[in-house]
Design a protein around this motif. Structure first.
Motif, PDB file in Angstrom:
ATOM      1  N   GLY A   1      -2.119  -0.013  -8.089  1.00 25.94           N
ATOM      2  CA  GLY A   1      -3.285  -0.516  -7.394  1.00 25.94           C
ATOM      3  C   GLY A   1      -2.953  -1.715  -6.547  1.00 25.94           C
ATOM      4  N   PHE A   2      -3.810  -1.954  -5.553  1.00 26.69           N
ATOM      5  CA  PHE A   2      -3.641  -3.069  -4.623  1.00 26.69           C
ATOM      6  C   PHE A   2      -4.988  -3.718  -4.381  1.00 26.69           C
ATOM      7  N   PHE A   3      -4.970  -5.045  -4.222  1.00 24.30           N
ATOM      8  CA  PHE A   3      -6.193  -5.773  -3.886  1.00 24.30           C
ATOM      9  C   PHE A   3      -5.877  -6.940  -2.965  1.00 24.30           C
ATOM     10  N   GLU A   4      -6.706  -7.103  -1.935  1.00 26.19           N
ATOM     11  CA  GLU A   4      -6.692  -8.332  -1.140  1.00 26.19           C
ATOM     12  C   GLU A   4      -8.099  -8.557  -0.596  1.00 26.19           C
ATOM     13  N   ALA A   5      -8.572  -9.787  -0.676  1.00 35.19           N
ATOM     14  CA  ALA A   5      -9.965 -10.098  -0.339  1.00 35.19           C
ATOM     15  C   ALA A   5     -10.248 -10.021   1.152  1.00 35.19           C
ATOM     16  N   ARG A   6      -9.221 -10.205   1.992  1.00 35.59           N
ATOM     17  CA  ARG A   6      -9.429 -10.057   3.428  1.00 35.59           C
ATOM     18  C   ARG A   6      -8.109  -9.715   4.110  1.00 35.59           C
ATOM     19  N   LEU A   7      -8.118  -8.575   4.800  1.00 41.63           N
ATOM     20  CA  LEU A   7      -6.954  -8.107   5.557  1.00 41.63           C
ATOM     21  C   LEU A   7      -7.399  -7.716   6.960  1.00 41.63           C
ATOM     22  N   SER A   8      -6.515  -7.894   7.923  1.00 46.03           N
ATOM     23  CA  SER A   8      -6.782  -7.447   9.281  1.00 46.03           C
ATOM     24  C   SER A   8      -6.387  -5.987   9.439  1.00 46.03           C
ATOM     25  N   PRO A   9      -7.008  -5.273  10.394  1.00 45.01           N
ATOM     26  CA  PRO A   9      -6.755  -3.832  10.538  1.00 45.01           C
ATOM     27  C   PRO A   9      -5.278  -3.470  10.690  1.00 45.01           C
ATOM     28  N   TRP A  10      -4.504  -4.302  11.390  1.00 43.36           N
ATOM     29  CA  TRP A  10      -3.081  -3.966  11.580  1.00 43.36           C
ATOM     30  C   TRP A  10      -2.290  -4.044  10.284  1.00 43.36           C
ATOM     31  N   ASP A  11      -2.859  -4.705   9.258  1.00 43.19           N
ATOM     32  CA  ASP A  11      -2.183  -4.781   7.968  1.00 43.19           C
ATOM     33  C   ASP A  11      -2.303  -3.476   7.178  1.00 43.19           C
TER      34      ASP A  11
ATOM     35  N   CYS B   1     -11.337  -7.195   6.593  1.00 43.55           N
ATOM     36  CA  CYS B   1     -12.221  -6.777   5.515  1.00 43.55           C
ATOM     37  C   CYS B   1     -11.461  -6.769   4.194  1.00 43.55           C
ATOM     38  N   PRO B   2     -12.183  -6.726   3.062  1.00 40.95           N
ATOM     39  CA  PRO B   2     -11.509  -6.605   1.765  1.00 40.95           C
ATOM     40  C   PRO B   2     -10.941  -5.214   1.591  1.00 40.95           C
ATOM     41  N   ILE B   3      -9.828  -5.126   0.874  1.00 40.29           N
ATOM     42  CA  ILE B   3      -9.190  -3.836   0.634  1.00 40.29           C
ATOM     43  C   ILE B   3      -8.867  -3.688  -0.854  1.00 40.29           C
ATOM     44  N   CYS B   4      -9.366  -2.612  -1.433  1.00 40.91           N
ATOM     45  CA  CYS B   4      -8.971  -2.185  -2.776  1.00 40.91           C
ATOM     46  C   CYS B   4      -8.372  -0.787  -2.634  1.00 40.91           C
ATOM     47  N   ALA B   5      -7.256  -0.559  -3.282  1.00 43.46           N
ATOM     48  CA  ALA B   5      -6.612   0.748  -3.200  1.00 43.46           C
ATOM     49  C   ALA B   5      -5.938   1.055  -4.517  1.00 43.46           C
ATOM     50  N   GLY B   6      -5.742   2.345  -4.783  1.00 42.18           N
ATOM     51  CA  GLY B   6      -5.039   2.693  -6.011  1.00 42.18           C
ATOM     52  C   GLY B   6      -5.287   4.108  -6.462  1.00 42.18           C
ATOM     53  N   SER B   7      -4.914   4.348  -7.709  1.00 45.33           N
ATOM     54  CA  SER B   7      -5.048   5.664  -8.302  1.00 45.33           C
ATOM     55  C   SER B   7      -5.167   5.498  -9.811  1.00 45.33           C
ATOM     56  N   GLY B   8      -5.436   6.607 -10.483  1.00 46.49           N
ATOM     57  CA  GLY B   8      -5.477   6.590 -11.941  1.00 46.49           C
ATOM     58  C   GLY B   8      -6.540   5.665 -12.498  1.00 46.49           C
ATOM     59  N   ALA B   9      -6.254   5.122 -13.677  1.00 44.54           N
ATOM     60  CA  ALA B   9      -7.237   4.307 -14.397  1.00 44.54           C
ATOM     61  C   ALA B   9      -7.408   2.914 -13.809  1.00 44.54           C
ATOM     62  N   LEU B  10      -6.458   2.455 -13.024  1.00 50.72           N
ATOM     63  CA  LEU B  10      -6.528   1.087 -12.519  1.00 50.72           C
ATOM     64  C   LEU B  10      -7.521   0.916 -11.378  1.00 50.72           C
TER      65      LEU B  10
ATOM     66  N   LEU C   1       0.824  -1.205   0.000  1.00 46.73           N
ATOM     67  CA  LEU C   1       0.000   0.000   0.000  1.00 46.73           C
ATOM     68  C   LEU C   1       0.862   1.261   0.000  1.00 46.73           C
ATOM     69  N   CYS C   2       1.965   1.227   0.739  1.00 49.62           N
ATOM     70  CA  CYS C   2       2.882   2.380   0.723  1.00 49.62           C
ATOM     71  C   CYS C   2       3.503   2.570  -0.659  1.00 49.62           C
ATOM     72  N   ASP C   3       3.788   1.470  -1.342  1.00 48.50           N
ATOM     73  CA  ASP C   3       4.355   1.582  -2.686  1.00 48.50           C
ATOM     74  C   ASP C   3       3.331   2.123  -3.682  1.00 48.50           C
ATOM     75  N   VAL C   4       2.051   1.864  -3.446  1.00 46.83           N
ATOM     76  CA  VAL C   4       1.017   2.517  -4.252  1.00 46.83           C
ATOM     77  C   VAL C   4       1.037   4.018  -3.963  1.00 46.83           C
ATOM     78  N   ALA C   5       1.156   4.375  -2.690  1.00 45.57           N
ATOM     79  CA  ALA C   5       1.223   5.795  -2.319  1.00 45.57           C
ATOM     80  C   ALA C   5       2.420   6.492  -2.958  1.00 45.57           C
ATOM     81  N   ALA C   6       3.520   5.763  -3.124  1.00 45.86           N
ATOM     82  CA  ALA C   6       4.746   6.337  -3.689  1.00 45.86           C
ATOM     83  C   ALA C   6       4.772   6.292  -5.210  1.00 45.86           C
ATOM     84  N   GLY C   7       3.734   5.742  -5.829  1.00 41.76           N
ATOM     85  CA  GLY C   7       3.681   5.689  -7.285  1.00 41.76           C
ATOM     86  C   GLY C   7       4.451   4.544  -7.901  1.00 41.76           C
ATOM     87  N   ARG C   8       4.930   3.603  -7.093  1.00 39.66           N
ATOM     88  CA  ARG C   8       5.664   2.451  -7.622  1.00 39.66           C
ATOM     89  C   ARG C   8       4.711   1.418  -8.211  1.00 39.66           C
ATOM     90  N   PHE C   9       3.567   1.244  -7.561  1.00 32.34           N
ATOM     91  CA  PHE C   9       2.466   0.440  -8.076  1.00 32.34           C
ATOM     92  C   PHE C   9       1.271   1.357  -8.265  1.00 32.34           C
TER      93      PHE C   9
END
Length: 263
Positions: free
Chosen positions: A202-212, A240-249, A192-200
């Motif tokens: 988008g990110f997806f995971e069907a189930r993550l814990s809050p500390w993740d 919970c499921p997490i989707c994150a990203g930017s741009g067209a993805l 997720l930090c690498d998405v924030a930095a523009g390296r990736f």
């Protein structure tokens, strides 16, 4: 808390994370224990890291509660709460993959206020406070705006929840058919930090814990990215499921996840 107070607190949290990284690196060949779930491990270093973090964070913000991966209770305390993962990417750490992180988030009443994530092998430290921008080793970072055909998706496979195998890889297949390429690294906090930095893109995971994702959720939003966990909004109380990203993805990840019934 006011932004100035949060920024001062973030500097203290960063120092604690750096010291904790030194503690982890000093533990050679840590003892490994198994936890409930498929291929779910905790090491001597995880436990030492968590104890250190809770002790030091309590000193700088004694009114805050804690929700931690290796804690006895999975309930989110009311009011200010540190949500910590002492080592995100334990399997990587055990095998010397150098893709693991200390993750420290501060939330209050369902809102992320502060996030600090340290890759203790590379020394990269990501940080952000609400309305204060996002930074990597003190330099501003921003999510990318990449064309769909060139974008990179990084994903997690929810290895502790094998019942999510089919929908997870169905989502990845749908997105992969439209984007540039995919990656799998083993640390959601760093992904997720690498998405924030523009390296990736988008990110997806069907189930993550809050500390993740607690710390990284603040960082990605402050970097101009988006993070989504369903129509009820991002929860710091349960996996919970997490989707994150930017741009067209990002909308393509949401579309695929919704089509597979993830939300």
């Amino acid at each position: 808390m006011e932004k100035a107070a949060l920024q001062q607190l973030a500097l203290q949290v960063e120092q604690i994370a750096r010291k904790d990284g030194e503690l982890i690196r000093a533990i050679k060949r840590p003892e490994v224990f198994t936890k409930e779930g498929h291929a779910n491990f905790v090491t001597e270093a995880d436990l030492a890291s968590q104890g250190f973090l809770m002790e030091e964070l309590h000193k700088i913000l004694p009114e805050a509660g804690f929700l931690a991966e290796e804690g006895e209770s999975g309930k989110l305390p009311e009011g200010l709460c540190f949500i910590i993962d002492p080592i995100d990417g334990t399997a990587n750490f055990m095998r010397g993959c150098r893709r693991s992180a200390i993750s420290i988030g501060l939330v209050s009443r369902g809102e992320g206020l502060l996030g600090v994530v340290l890759n203790f092998d590379s020394g990269e430290l990501f940080s952000a406070v609400k309305d204060g921008g996002a930074f990597l080793n003190g330099r501003p970072i921003h999510a990318a705006d990449t064309s769909l055909s060139e974008s990179l998706l990084v994903f997690g496979s929810s290895p502790y929840y094998r019942e999510l195998l089919d929908p997870t890889f169905a989502v990845v297949k749908k997105v992969f058919s439209q984007c540039g390429d995919i990656r799998r690294s083993g640390s959601a906090a760093l992904d997720l930090c690498d998405v924030a930095a523009g390296r990736f893109d988008g990110f997806f995971e069907a189930r993550l814990s809050p500390w993740d994702y607690a710390a990284s959720s603040v960082i990605i939003r402050e970097a101009g990215g988006q993070i989504f966990s369903g129509r009820m909004g991002l929860s710091y109380e349960r996996p919970c499921p997490i989707c994150a990203g930017s741009g067209a993805l990002f909308p393509k990840i949401l579309e695929a996840a919704e089509s597979e019934g993830i939300f």
